[in-house]
Write a protein that holds these residues in place. Structure first.
Motif, PDB file in Angstrom:
ATOM      1  N   GLU A 104       0.839  -1.209   0.000  1.00 23.66           N
ATOM      2  CA  GLU A 104       0.000   0.000   0.000  1.00 23.66           C
ATOM      3  C   GLU A 104       0.874   1.259   0.000  1.00 23.66           C
ATOM      4  O   GLU A 104       0.574   2.228  -0.697  1.00 23.66           O
ATOM      5  CB  GLU A 104      -0.929  -0.009   1.213  1.00 23.66           C
ATOM      6  CG  GLU A 104      -1.851   1.202   1.311  1.00 23.66           C
ATOM      7  CD  GLU A 104      -2.785   1.344   0.108  1.00 23.66           C
ATOM      8  OE1 GLU A 104      -3.157   2.490  -0.208  1.00 23.66           O
ATOM      9  OE2 GLU A 104      -3.126   0.305  -0.512  1.00 23.66           O
ATOM     10  N   LEU A 105       1.954   1.248   0.778  1.00 25.44           N
ATOM     11  CA  LEU A 105       2.848   2.399   0.796  1.00 25.44           C
ATOM     12  C   LEU A 105       3.494   2.614  -0.571  1.00 25.44           C
ATOM     13  O   LEU A 105       3.705   3.761  -0.999  1.00 25.44           O
ATOM     14  CB  LEU A 105       3.935   2.211   1.861  1.00 25.44           C
ATOM     15  CG  LEU A 105       3.508   2.402   3.324  1.00 25.44           C
ATOM     16  CD1 LEU A 105       4.663   2.061   4.258  1.00 25.44           C
ATOM     17  CD2 LEU A 105       3.038   3.842   3.566  1.00 25.44           C
ATOM     18  N   LYS A 106       3.785   1.533  -1.256  1.00 25.13           N
ATOM     19  CA  LYS A 106       4.373   1.642  -2.587  1.00 25.13           C
ATOM     20  C   LYS A 106       3.396   2.314  -3.553  1.00 25.13           C
ATOM     21  O   LYS A 106       3.790   3.132  -4.393  1.00 25.13           O
ATOM     22  CB  LYS A 106       4.764   0.254  -3.100  1.00 25.13           C
ATOM     23  CG  LYS A 106       5.525   0.275  -4.423  1.00 25.13           C
ATOM     24  CD  LYS A 106       5.978  -1.120  -4.809  1.00 25.13           C
ATOM     25  CE  LYS A 106       6.781  -1.102  -6.102  1.00 25.13           C
ATOM     26  NZ  LYS A 106       7.247  -2.466  -6.480  1.00 25.13           N
ATOM     27  N   LYS A 107       2.106   1.986  -3.427  1.00 25.08           N
ATOM     28  CA  LYS A 107       1.087   2.616  -4.269  1.00 25.08           C
ATOM     29  C   LYS A 107       0.989   4.115  -3.998  1.00 25.08           C
ATOM     30  O   LYS A 107       0.607   4.889  -4.877  1.00 25.08           O
ATOM     31  CB  LYS A 107      -0.277   1.970  -4.008  1.00 25.08           C
ATOM     32  CG  LYS A 107      -0.391   0.531  -4.477  1.00 25.08           C
ATOM     33  CD  LYS A 107      -1.765  -0.021  -4.129  1.00 25.08           C
ATOM     34  CE  LYS A 107      -1.873  -1.494  -4.524  1.00 25.08           C
ATOM     35  NZ  LYS A 107      -3.202  -2.067  -4.142  1.00 25.08           N
ATOM     36  N   ARG A 108       1.355   4.504  -2.786  1.00 23.95           N
ATOM     37  CA  ARG A 108       1.272   5.914  -2.400  1.00 23.95           C
ATOM     38  C   ARG A 108       2.547   6.689  -2.705  1.00 23.95           C
ATOM     39  O   ARG A 108       2.684   7.841  -2.340  1.00 23.95           O
ATOM     40  CB  ARG A 108       0.916   6.032  -0.916  1.00 23.95           C
ATOM     41  CG  ARG A 108      -0.421   5.405  -0.578  1.00 23.95           C
ATOM     42  CD  ARG A 108      -0.801   5.610   0.879  1.00 23.95           C
ATOM     43  NE  ARG A 108      -2.044   4.917   1.205  1.00 23.95           N
ATOM     44  CZ  ARG A 108      -2.726   5.060   2.339  1.00 23.95           C
ATOM     45  NH1 ARG A 108      -2.272   5.890   3.262  1.00 23.95           N
ATOM     46  NH2 ARG A 108      -3.838   4.388   2.551  1.00 23.95           N
ATOM     47  N   GLY A 109       3.489   6.019  -3.372  1.00 19.83           N
ATOM     48  CA  GLY A 109       4.667   6.717  -3.853  1.00 19.83           C
ATOM     49  C   GLY A 109       5.939   6.523  -3.049  1.00 19.83           C
ATOM     50  O   GLY A 109       6.993   7.044  -3.425  1.00 19.83           O
ATOM     51  N   PHE A 110       5.898   5.766  -1.961  1.00 19.32           N
ATOM     52  CA  PHE A 110       7.096   5.543  -1.147  1.00 19.32           C
ATOM     53  C   PHE A 110       7.951   4.433  -1.755  1.00 19.32           C
ATOM     54  O   PHE A 110       7.430   3.501  -2.379  1.00 19.32           O
ATOM     55  CB  PHE A 110       6.709   5.156   0.284  1.00 19.32           C
ATOM     56  CG  PHE A 110       6.101   6.288   1.085  1.00 19.32           C
ATOM     57  CD1 PHE A 110       6.898   7.093   1.889  1.00 19.32           C
ATOM     58  CD2 PHE A 110       4.744   6.536   1.022  1.00 19.32           C
ATOM     59  CE1 PHE A 110       6.341   8.120   2.623  1.00 19.32           C
ATOM     60  CE2 PHE A 110       4.174   7.572   1.752  1.00 19.32           C
ATOM     61  CZ  PHE A 110       4.967   8.375   2.552  1.00 19.32           C
ATOM     62  N   LYS A 111       9.241   4.542  -1.527  1.00 20.54           N
ATOM     63  CA  LYS A 111      10.145   3.456  -1.901  1.00 20.54           C
ATOM     64  C   LYS A 111      10.168   2.444  -0.764  1.00 20.54           C
ATOM     65  O   LYS A 111      10.173   2.820   0.411  1.00 20.54           O
ATOM     66  CB  LYS A 111      11.559   3.986  -2.148  1.00 20.54           C
ATOM     67  CG  LYS A 111      11.687   4.863  -3.384  1.00 20.54           C
ATOM     68  CD  LYS A 111      13.125   5.317  -3.576  1.00 20.54           C
ATOM     69  CE  LYS A 111      13.282   6.180  -4.819  1.00 20.54           C
ATOM     70  NZ  LYS A 111      14.693   6.619  -5.004  1.00 20.54           N
ATOM     71  N   ILE A 112      10.189   1.188  -1.097  1.00 16.70           N
ATOM     72  CA  ILE A 112      10.152   0.139  -0.082  1.00 16.70           C
ATOM     73  C   ILE A 112      11.518  -0.549  -0.010  1.00 16.70           C
ATOM     74  O   ILE A 112      12.098  -0.941  -1.029  1.00 16.70           O
ATOM     75  CB  ILE A 112       9.062  -0.906  -0.389  1.00 16.70           C
ATOM     76  CG1 ILE A 112       7.703  -0.203  -0.506  1.00 16.70           C
ATOM     77  CG2 ILE A 112       9.023  -1.974   0.690  1.00 16.70           C
ATOM     78  CD1 ILE A 112       7.273   0.543   0.740  1.00 16.70           C
ATOM     79  N   GLY A 113      12.028  -0.658   1.208  1.00 16.21           N
ATOM     80  CA  GLY A 113      13.292  -1.351   1.443  1.00 16.21           C
ATOM     81  C   GLY A 113      13.032  -2.760   1.948  1.00 16.21           C
ATOM     82  O   GLY A 113      12.434  -3.574   1.256  1.00 16.21           O
ATOM     83  N   GLU A 114      13.429  -3.025   3.185  1.00 19.48           N
ATOM     84  CA  GLU A 114      13.257  -4.354   3.770  1.00 19.48           C
ATOM     85  C   GLU A 114      11.815  -4.569   4.232  1.00 19.48           C
ATOM     86  O   GLU A 114      11.172  -3.657   4.775  1.00 19.48           O
ATOM     87  CB  GLU A 114      14.206  -4.504   4.968  1.00 19.48           C
ATOM     88  CG  GLU A 114      14.116  -5.854   5.665  1.00 19.48           C
ATOM     89  CD  GLU A 114      14.974  -5.925   6.911  1.00 19.48           C
ATOM     90  OE1 GLU A 114      14.835  -6.905   7.659  1.00 19.48           O
ATOM     91  OE2 GLU A 114      15.765  -4.983   7.140  1.00 19.48           O
ATOM     92  N   VAL A 115      11.329  -5.770   4.038  1.00 13.70           N
ATOM     93  CA  VAL A 115       9.987  -6.148   4.507  1.00 13.70           C
ATOM     94  C   VAL A 115      10.128  -7.441   5.296  1.00 13.70           C
ATOM     95  O   VAL A 115      10.632  -8.450   4.774  1.00 13.70           O
ATOM     96  CB  VAL A 115       9.009  -6.355   3.323  1.00 13.70           C
ATOM     97  CG1 VAL A 115       7.634  -6.798   3.834  1.00 13.70           C
ATOM     98  CG2 VAL A 115       8.888  -5.078   2.495  1.00 13.70           C
TER      99      VAL A 115
END
Length: 202
Positions: A104-115
């Motif tokens: 969801e954060l990726k859809k909002r424009g954030f870059k995603i690191g570790e999950v």
């Protein structure tokens, strides 16, 4: 009585007080003068409080009564979501939260690191919605931006931490991210704060 003083007929002489027209005229003139002075004084008071009917004076009075605002604070140099890398870590016993939130954060424009799962320091120890963790430099930059996406999350900094990445650590009180429309409004307000009123209304 007889003689020349004898009263004859059925009419008797009436005794009248002499008319004092002069005194009545003086009293009437004095009354008119008092009323005139009172009326003039009333008009003067009305002029004082209304500006004498002068539009400029009325405008000046309204301007003086208008609430004053402090100058708009200078916009902070906040990074855009696309410039923030977020590690999404799950500190709860519920599986799948980290990946779902990261998507969801990726859809909002954030870059995603570790999950993945939270470190031992935070695992099963976050009772609220979450913790936002980053280096000291992120306290007034990246963390407030990320905070618009999760209401109630607690910002924290680690002085020993290097780099610019920040962590979103999901806590037991987490259900979902803030609705996107509300998060967008919060982000807009964060970038363009309104001036705060400093005066009183009349």
């Amino acid at each position: 009585m007889g003689g020349q003083y004898r009263i004859r007929g059925d009419k008797y002489p009436r005794m009248r007080r002499p008319r004092r027209r002069g005194r009545l005229v003086v009293l009437g003139t004095a009354s008119v003068a008092v009323l005139g002075v009172a009326g003039w004084g009333t008009l003067q008071l009305i002029d004082v409080f209304t500006g004498g009917g002068n539009p400029a004076s009325a405008v000046g009075t309204k301007a003086a009564c208008a609430p004053k605002t402090s100058p708009s604070p200078s916009p902070r140099a906040l990074p855009a979501p696309s410039g923030i890398t977020v590690n999404v870590l799950n500190a709860t016993t519920r599986s799948g939260l980290a990946k779902k939130t990261a998507d969801e954060l990726k859809k909002r424009g954030f870059k995603i690191g570790e999950v993945g799962n939270a470190t031992k320091e935070y695992d099963k120890k976050v009772k609220g919605t979450g913790v936002l963790l980053g280096p000291a430099a992120a306290l007034n930059t990246s963390l407030p931006v990320l905070g618009t996406q999760l209401a109630g999350a607690q910002p924290r900094t680690d002085a020993a931490r290097k780099g610019t990445e920040v962590d979103l650590i999901i806590g037991d009180g987490f259900t979902r991210l803030t609705e996107r429309a509300a998060a967008d409004r919060a982000l807009t307000a964060l970038n363009k704060p309104e001036p705060a009123p400093t005066g009183k209304k009349c």
